[in-house]
Write an enzyme that holds these catalytic residues in place. Structure first.
Site, PDB file in Angstrom:
ATOM      1  N   LYS A 252       0.839  -1.200   0.000  1.00 28.22           N
ATOM      2  CA  LYS A 252       0.000   0.000   0.000  1.00 28.22           C
ATOM      3  C   LYS A 252       0.875   1.251   0.000  1.00 28.22           C
ATOM      4  O   LYS A 252       1.741   1.420   0.852  1.00 28.22           O
ATOM      5  CB  LYS A 252      -0.898  -0.016   1.234  1.00 28.22           C
ATOM      6  CG  LYS A 252      -1.718   1.251   1.461  1.00 28.22           C
ATOM      7  CD  LYS A 252      -2.482   1.151   2.775  1.00 28.22           C
ATOM      8  CE  LYS A 252      -3.123   2.468   3.173  1.00 28.22           C
ATOM      9  NZ  LYS A 252      -3.809   2.398   4.490  1.00 28.22           N
ATOM     10  N   ASP A 257      -2.945  10.356   3.897  1.00 27.40           N
ATOM     11  CA  ASP A 257      -4.343   9.924   4.000  1.00 27.40           C
ATOM     12  C   ASP A 257      -5.133  10.852   4.911  1.00 27.40           C
ATOM     13  O   ASP A 257      -5.019  10.792   6.135  1.00 27.40           O
ATOM     14  CB  ASP A 257      -4.401   8.488   4.535  1.00 27.40           C
ATOM     15  CG  ASP A 257      -5.826   7.961   4.612  1.00 27.40           C
ATOM     16  OD1 ASP A 257      -6.693   8.523   3.914  1.00 27.40           O
ATOM     17  OD2 ASP A 257      -6.047   6.986   5.344  1.00 27.40           O
ATOM     18  N   LYS A 264     -10.711  12.019   8.520  1.00 30.70           N
ATOM     19  CA  LYS A 264     -10.217  11.598   9.821  1.00 30.70           C
ATOM     20  C   LYS A 264     -10.291  12.748  10.823  1.00 30.70           C
ATOM     21  O   LYS A 264     -10.284  13.922  10.431  1.00 30.70           O
ATOM     22  CB  LYS A 264      -8.749  11.156   9.704  1.00 30.70           C
ATOM     23  CG  LYS A 264      -8.499   9.921   8.876  1.00 30.70           C
ATOM     24  CD  LYS A 264      -7.012   9.637   8.800  1.00 30.70           C
ATOM     25  CE  LYS A 264      -6.725   8.386   7.993  1.00 30.70           C
ATOM     26  NZ  LYS A 264      -7.170   7.165   8.689  1.00 30.70           N
ATOM     27  N   ASP A 275       1.492   6.242   6.026  1.00 29.41           N
ATOM     28  CA  ASP A 275       0.462   5.311   5.565  1.00 29.41           C
ATOM     29  C   ASP A 275       0.902   4.527   4.330  1.00 29.41           C
ATOM     30  O   ASP A 275       0.153   3.701   3.828  1.00 29.41           O
ATOM     31  CB  ASP A 275      -0.850   6.061   5.276  1.00 29.41           C
ATOM     32  CG  ASP A 275      -2.075   5.172   5.440  1.00 29.41           C
ATOM     33  OD1 ASP A 275      -1.981   4.181   6.193  1.00 29.41           O
ATOM     34  OD2 ASP A 275      -3.108   5.455   4.824  1.00 29.41           O
ATOM     35  N   ASP A 334     -12.308   6.427   3.800  1.00 27.92           N
ATOM     36  CA  ASP A 334     -11.103   6.225   4.597  1.00 27.92           C
ATOM     37  C   ASP A 334     -10.627   4.775   4.556  1.00 27.92           C
ATOM     38  O   ASP A 334      -9.580   4.458   5.106  1.00 27.92           O
ATOM     39  CB  ASP A 334     -11.350   6.652   6.047  1.00 27.92           C
ATOM     40  CG  ASP A 334     -10.074   6.800   6.841  1.00 27.92           C
ATOM     41  OD1 ASP A 334      -9.003   6.994   6.220  1.00 27.92           O
ATOM     42  OD2 ASP A 334     -10.122   6.722   8.083  1.00 27.92           O
ATOM     43  N   GLU A 336      -9.360   3.346   2.054  1.00 32.72           N
ATOM     44  CA  GLU A 336      -8.795   3.512   0.708  1.00 32.72           C
ATOM     45  C   GLU A 336      -7.719   2.495   0.378  1.00 32.72           C
ATOM     46  O   GLU A 336      -7.479   2.189  -0.793  1.00 32.72           O
ATOM     47  CB  GLU A 336      -8.242   4.939   0.556  1.00 32.72           C
ATOM     48  CG  GLU A 336      -6.841   5.193   1.094  1.00 32.72           C
ATOM     49  CD  GLU A 336      -6.723   4.982   2.590  1.00 32.72           C
ATOM     50  OE1 GLU A 336      -5.631   4.571   3.038  1.00 32.72           O
ATOM     51  OE2 GLU A 336      -7.711   5.216   3.321  1.00 32.72           O
ATOM     52  N   ARG A 338      -7.486  -0.744   0.750  1.00 34.57           N
ATOM     53  CA  ARG A 338      -7.963  -1.951   0.071  1.00 34.57           C
ATOM     54  C   ARG A 338      -8.391  -1.655  -1.361  1.00 34.57           C
ATOM     55  O   ARG A 338      -8.366  -2.544  -2.213  1.00 34.57           O
ATOM     56  CB  ARG A 338      -9.093  -2.584   0.872  1.00 34.57           C
ATOM     57  CG  ARG A 338     -10.383  -1.789   0.956  1.00 34.57           C
ATOM     58  CD  ARG A 338     -11.279  -2.229   2.095  1.00 34.57           C
ATOM     59  NE  ARG A 338     -10.728  -1.839   3.383  1.00 34.57           N
ATOM     60  CZ  ARG A 338     -11.311  -2.125   4.549  1.00 34.57           C
ATOM     61  NH1 ARG A 338     -12.448  -2.813   4.584  1.00 34.57           N
ATOM     62  NH2 ARG A 338     -10.761  -1.736   5.685  1.00 34.57           N
TER      63      ARG A 338
END
Length: 483
Positions: A252, A257, A264, A275, A334, A336, A338
């Site tokens: 990833k 993010d 968030k 992230d 959020d 994101e 996956r």
């Protein structure tokens, strides 16, 4: 004007191997803890030495300057002690310089007779990584020791140190990439940096947003659509001659993010520069695999995007078509990670036909709740691959706990309007893994959720505050076990 950003890759200290101590070089001595509580601790020049792993004491006089405890002498205790010693030596060097003393840049360490094999590897990892620093500053950085001389007679020492140095470099590079602030670390920067540091044996191809659109990478484009900094896909390939097994790594690469429209809370959002720690681990791992010349083919994919908030952000309720045609009902922007992994997994499996698939991601807060901050969550469709991951992690000092792919929750992933749901009900870590499984074509697959151990707020063992570099060494050791 000097660039205040630390170099990538970071420069780690050198470890030399010698047969005897050298006069005039500051020396450290390793001692074990007493066998039982009834034995009085060692005392040198009035300094009480407990021998506990990681307990480093400075001793006056003409003998060793530092005494470092080894505890019971387990390999992991050697790693903890090496890291603590590196920090103590750097602190002493900085203090000497501050008070006008002569700066030393080398120390030497007499190895105990029983130190061999895994003990030496773990000690070297601790020495190399315990003094790691990442600091953006306009001031000159504090001095640090440049060389550690390990003194011992084992003929295997040079090979053990060389391999440990490659593993440590993989961890450090993962930290470098994850620690880099996101005003610098755009998807394009991460892709360009991966190409720059990959090494001569790794082929790197960077796919831009036009290519992603033409090929139908709907998940990556949806997540990256809210940012002025367009997404990228990093493709890295190591293809040694005669290699039989083919390992696909997918990481990833969310360079920042915000959570998107499902934004968030402000508290903690600054940590989202890390992230992309899974993607960083994948980049560092394939570089290390090539440096070691392992006889296994490895392909690494890192889908990179910023999950931002704007008029072009993707929305809860959207239905996104991934590479390969499968559709996802978006429930929370959020979630994101996956979305981008689904594209990359499908592409990697269809394009490269690997034998094994492993993805790494800071995917769910649920794993932090389940396993805390020092253990990675492992989900796997194949028992042998799961065992190989756990064993690999154990050999390099990274802990994994296998989590269940509970089939009772698999039906929750099925979509009503699209093929699958992005955020189905049920336990978050498990349902996220079940979602990813939909894109793995039945191959032996492992999902590494590193949301907990990818970051730290304090020193422990060889870890320092910030990005930890977790998973990189496991991936290298896993590749070695498959070769």
């Amino acid at each position: 004007m000097r660039n205040p950003l630390p170099p990538v890759p970071a420069t780690l200290l050198d470890i030399e191997v010698a047969a005897e101590l050298r006069r005039g070089v500051p020396t450290a001595r390793l001692v074990a803890a007493p066998d039982n509580d009834d034995v009085e601790p060692l005392e040198i020049e009035g300094v009480r030495i407990t021998g506990k792993a990681g307990d480093v004491q400075t001793v006056p006089g003409d003998g060793p300057r530092w005494i470092a405890g080894l505890g019971g002498g387990e390999p992991k205790e050697y790693r903890k002690t090496g890291a603590a010693l590196a920090r103590a030596v750097n602190a002493a060097l900085a203090e000497d310089v501050e008070h006008g003393g002569k700066a030393f840049r080398a120390v030497q360490l007499q190895l105990p007779e029983e130190a061999a094999g895994e003990h030496v590897t773990e000690l070297a990892l601790g020495l190399l990584l315990g003094g790691y620093r990442y600091r953006v500053s306009g001031d000159d950085p504090k001095p640090s020791v440049r060389t550690v001389r390990l003194v011992g007679e084992d003929p295997a020492l040079p090979e053990l140190v060389a391999r440990a140095s490659v593993l440590a470099a993989a961890t450090a590079l993962t930290r470098d990439l994850a620690n880099t602030p996101s005003n610098v670390k755009t998807p394009a920067w991460l892709a360009d940096t991966a190409a720059r540091v990959a090494g001569p044996r790794v082929e790197v191809t960077v796919r831009d947003e036009k290519w992603l659109a033409a090929e139908g990478f709907g998940g990556v484009l949806a997540v990256g659509g809210g940012s002025a900094r367009p997404p990228r896909l990093i493709e890295m390939a190591y293809k040694p001659s005669g290699a039989a097994p083919h390992l696909l790594l997918v990481g990833k690469g969310i360079t920042f993010d915000t959570g998107g429209l499902s934004i968030k809370p402000a508290d903690g959002m600054h940590l989202m520069r890390t992230d992309m720690a899974g993607g960083a681990a994948v980049i560092a791992a394939i570089r290390a695999v090539a440096a070691l010349g392992l006889p296994v083919r490895v392909t690494a994919l890192v889908p990179c995007a910023e999950n931002h908030v704007s008029g072009s952000s993707y929305r809860p309720g959207d239905i996104v078509r991934h590479y390969g045609g499968k559709t996802t009902e978006v429930g929370n922007t959020d979630a994101e990670g996956r979305m981008v992994l689904a594209d990359a997994l499908t592409y990697g499996i269809r394009r490269f036909a690997p034998d094994y698939v492993v993805d790494a991601a800071t995917l769910t807060g649920a794993m932090k709740v389940s396993l805390g901050l020092r253990t990675g969550g492992l989900f796997a469709s194949d028992d042998a691959l799961a065992a190989a991951v756990v064993s690999a992690g154990s050999r390099v000092g990274e802990a994994w706990w296998r989590m269940p792919l509970v089939e009772d929750y698999a039906e929750n992933v099925r979509g009503e309007f699209g093929d699958v749901r992005q955020t189905p009900g049920g336990p978050g870590g498990i349902t996220a893994a079940l979602f990813l499984r939909e894109f793995t074509s039945g191959l032996p697959w492992a999902h590494l959720d590193i949301a907990g151990p990818a970051r730290s707020e304090k020193n422990y063992d060889e870890v320092v505050p910030g990005a930890t570099g977790f998973a990189a060494r496991t991936l290298v050791e896993l590749a070695a076990s498959l070769g």
